[in-house]
Scaffold this active site. Structure first.
Site, PDB file in Angstrom:
ATOM      1  N   HIS A  93       0.162   1.261  -3.732  1.00  0.00           N
ATOM      2  CA  HIS A  93       1.638   1.216  -3.780  1.00  0.00           C
ATOM      3  C   HIS A  93       2.147   0.517  -2.515  1.00  0.00           C
ATOM      4  CE1 HIS A  93       5.484   2.820  -2.341  1.00  0.00           C
ATOM      5  NE2 HIS A  93       5.853   2.980  -3.599  1.00  0.00           N
ATOM      6  N   LYS A  97      -1.455   5.625  -3.727  1.00  0.00           N
ATOM      7  CA  LYS A  97      -0.374   5.428  -2.748  1.00  0.00           C
ATOM      8  C   LYS A  97      -0.696   4.247  -1.831  1.00  0.00           C
ATOM      9  CE  LYS A  97       3.459   5.939  -0.543  1.00  0.00           C
ATOM     10  NZ  LYS A  97       3.452   5.950   0.849  1.00  0.00           N
ATOM     11  N   SER A 106       6.186   8.938  -1.962  1.00  0.00           N
ATOM     12  CA  SER A 106       6.974   7.761  -1.603  1.00  0.00           C
ATOM     13  C   SER A 106       8.455   8.017  -1.798  1.00  0.00           C
ATOM     14  CB  SER A 106       6.543   6.564  -2.445  1.00  0.00           C
ATOM     15  OG  SER A 106       7.315   5.435  -2.073  1.00  0.00           O
TER      16      SER A 106
END
Ligand code: 6PG
Length: 469
Positions: free
Chosen positions: A186, A183, A129
């Site tokens: 996220h 992720k 990210s």
């Protein structure tokens, strides 16, 4: 000449920038892209001191790499990952590691781990990210897979990661598809926060008639203390930007039809599978979907008008401060939901996630980096099994004082007819979560009435069925 320590496949924006980041840290890195123009762009951007080489065929590229090889894929999620793997494997050997750094769907990662393990190779799913700048100067990275293989990659990942107080924003997340799962969540949190920020923007713009300058200054001033975060920071920057052609604020010229690549949707879909309640994230996904129905919204806007009951902004003493507190409150519920999903998923899929590590690597480099991550890290250090951040005493203490604000803001929005679904959903979740007794006893009774589904009682053990009429 097998002299390159690391290889990157896909020299688009992310791949090229990560490669240059590695080269900055004195790693010799080879790149592969079928597009000669992208290879040329890499060579043009690299400095003379950087040991960098780009190729357009898998064979030439693999031939540059030291064994056992370590290759990072940065290609679009889906079929492109499978075709990159099949173009490389004929030239690879046992012990080599392939890392998928894209936003792949986690069940695909599990499948690929198995397929490559059969060939004696390691496959790693790693969420990355931070976008273009993060890739170039320090992303947050969420790797998952075989721990031994990770130990070999650790030094290079730690070198290129963002640093917070000297700690690199990369940690081994857990087994199998853990990295891509983390992720995905996220990104679900990212969707939730972005929806919330857009609602704040609407409250100020539609509700309080803020000018472009006032809007921009407000977000700029919010980016400190408890609210300090990347997404608030960029909102201030975005609101300031003028269009080169027209000289107008660019944001006012952008269509309100929001796009999505799918990671938010996957977060919600999987949350349903593992029964993790994440209603604010669900709402954010739904609001992007709703934004697409522009024609219908235009029709409906003519059918249903609402004369705002209140339009005197002076009647709302403290509203601006309340919006700020309400935002903090709602953001906290989003992290609480996402992180509870991670705790549940860790058990469901045996990932072995450590929530304190996740909070730690999200403090820097990534899109959802924010000052509050420091508090979350401390909460999970204190209690690694903490099911929900709302149960941490310190966090609870910060929220309690802001309850009034979110209720106030929602009432204001309801009266004005401003859609604040994420705020409403955050408060609805909070009120349900803090209810010792919910009305779902009635749901159980109804289920038993029409389907003999049985129910449990509060006064004695066992399972019961009643002939209701
Ligand atoms: C990141 C971002 C990144 C990307 C999202 C956007 O962490 O750097 O999340 O991965 O910008 O995929 O997702 P949508 O296109 O679905 O909004």
């Amino acid at each position: 000449m097998e002299q390159y320590e690391f290889g990157i496949v896909g020299l688009g924006v992310m791949g090229r920038n990560l490669l240059l980041n590695m080269a900055d840290h004195h790693y010799a890195v080879a790149g592969l892209d079928l597009d000669q123009a992208k290879v040329d762009a890499l060579h043009n951007e690299a400095t003379a001191e950087q040991q960098v080489s780009g190729k357009t065929t898998a064979q030439d590229f693999v031939g540059l790499l030291k064994t056992p090889r370590a290759i990072l894929l940065l290609v679009p999620a889906g079929k492109a990952v499978d075709s990159a793997i099949s173009s490389l494997t004929p030239f690879l050997q046992e012990g080599d590691i392939i890392v998928d750094g894209g936003n792949s769907y986690f069940p695909d990662t599990d499948r690929r781990v198995k397929e490559l393990a059969e060939k004696g190779m390691h496959f790693f799913g790693m969420g990355i990210s931070g976008g273009e700048k993060g890739a170039r100067f320090g992303p947050s990275m969420m790797p998952g897979g075989d721990q031994e293989a990770y130990d070999r990659l650790q030094p290079i990942f730690e070198a290129i990661a963002a640093k917070v107080n000297g700690d690199p924003c990369v940690e081994y997340m857990g087994t199998g598809s853990a990295g891509h799962y983390v992720k995905m969540v996220h990104n679900g949190i990212e969707y939730g926060i972005m929806q919330l920020i857009s609602e704040v923007y609407d409250l100020f713009k539609r509700g309080l008639n803020y000018s472009d300058d006032q809007l921009q200054q407000t977000f700029e001033s919010w980016n400190e203390g408890d609210l300090q975060s990347f997404l608030i920071e960029i909102t201030g920057i975005v609101l300031k930007k003028t269009d080169d052609e027209t000289g107008k604020r660019l944001v006012n010229l952008i269509s309100d039809v929001a796009r999505a690549k799918g990671t938010g949707k996957w977060t919600s879909q999987n949350a349903m599978d593992i029964q993790a309640p994440i209603p604010v994230i669900d709402t954010a996904v739904a609001m992007r979907d709703l934004s697409k129905y522009k024609e219908e919204r235009i029709q409906a806007s003519k059918l249903f008008t609402w004369d705002a009951a209140i339009d005197d902004k002076d009647a709302h003493g403290g509203l601006v401060e309340h919006i700020k507190s309400a935002y903090y409150f709602a953001v906290l519920t989003i992290y609480a939901q996402g992180m509870e999903q991670l705790q549940l998923a860790s058990k469901e899929y045996n990932y072995g996630l450590k929530l304190a590590d996740i909070a730690k690597i999200w403090r820097g480099g990534c899109i959802i980096r924010a000052a509050c991550l420091e508090d979350f890290m401390q909460a999970f250090i204190k209690n690694p099994e903490l099911p929900n951040l709302l149960l941490d005493e310190q966090i609870a203490g910060k929220l309690t004082g802001k309850q009034e604000a979110i209720r106030f803001v929602i009432k204001y929005a309801v009266d004005k007819g401003i859609p604040v679904s994420a705020f409403m959903s955050a408060l609805g979740y909070f009120d349900a979560y803090r209810s010792e007794r919910l009305p779902t006893n009635l749901v159980q009774a109804q289920r038993d009435y029409f389907g003999a589904h049985t129910y449990e009682r509060t006064d004695k053990a066992g399972t019961f069925h009643t002939q209701w009429d």
